[in-house]
Design a protein around this motif. Structure first.
Motif, short mmCIF file in Angstrom:
data_model
loop_
_atom_site.label_atom_id
_atom_site.label_comp_id
_atom_site.label_asym_id
_atom_site.label_seq_id
_atom_site.Cartn_x
_atom_site.Cartn_y
_atom_site.Cartn_z
N TRP A 1 -9.02 4.96 2.80
CA TRP A 1 -8.53 4.52 3.68
C TRP A 1 -6.86 4.51 3.98
N VAL A 2 -6.32 4.79 3.21
CA VAL A 2 -5.02 4.73 2.62
C VAL A 2 -4.41 4.96 3.19
N ASP A 3 -4.95 6.84 3.63
CA ASP A 3 -3.70 7.22 3.93
C ASP A 3 -3.46 7.23 5.42
N ARG B 1 -5.21 6.17 -3.57
CA ARG B 1 -6.11 6.99 -2.93
C ARG B 1 -7.51 7.21 -3.39
N PRO B 2 -7.27 7.73 -4.90
CA PRO B 2 -9.03 8.30 -5.44
C PRO B 2 -9.74 6.77 -5.17
N TRP B 3 -9.04 6.01 -4.39
CA TRP B 3 -10.78 4.47 -5.12
C TRP B 3 -10.45 4.09 -3.13
N VAL C 1 0.79 -1.22 -0.69
CA VAL C 1 -0.04 -0.13 -0.20
C VAL C 1 0.94 1.08 -0.18
N ASP C 2 2.17 1.07 0.94
CA ASP C 2 2.90 2.52 0.22
C ASP C 2 3.50 2.50 -0.54
N GLN C 3 3.85 1.86 -1.05
CA GLN C 3 4.48 2.02 -2.07
C GLN C 3 3.48 2.51 -3.42
N ASN C 4 1.59 2.37 -2.59
CA ASN C 4 1.19 2.43 -4.66
C ASN C 4 -0.35 3.57 -3.98
#
Length: 84
Positions: A40-42, A35-37, A27-30
């Motif tokens: 929760w990524v951040d 992020r647009p989809w 996740v960190d590498q991508n």
């Protein structure tokens, strides 16, 4: 535990707590691409942030409410896929 070999190189498996570091790294590498989809990524700032979500994913599977599977290519997690 769910495990499905797709072919000789690719398989699907339920993620476990032992996969936290590898999931975080993917996740960190991508982040920019995801992020647009995935809003929760951040919020995922360390491998420990995956403890509760992995527990939720395992409960989802146990409750027969769908599941989240790690895509494993030649022994390395390269992504996730969800079935609802």
């Amino acid at each position: 535990m769910f495990y499905f070999p797709v072919n000789e190189q690719l398989s699907l498996k339920l993620p476990t707590q032992a996969d936290r570091e590898e999931l975080y790294a993917v996740v960190d590498q991508n982040r920019c691409h995801l992020r647009p989809w995935l809003p929760w990524v951040d919020d995922m700032k360390s491998p420990d942030d995956y403890k509760s979500i992995i527990k939720n994913w395992l409960n989802q599977y146990a409750d027969n409410q769908g599941f989240q599977a790690a895509m494993v290519l030649e022994g390395n997690i390269v992504g996730m896929i969800g079935f609802h």
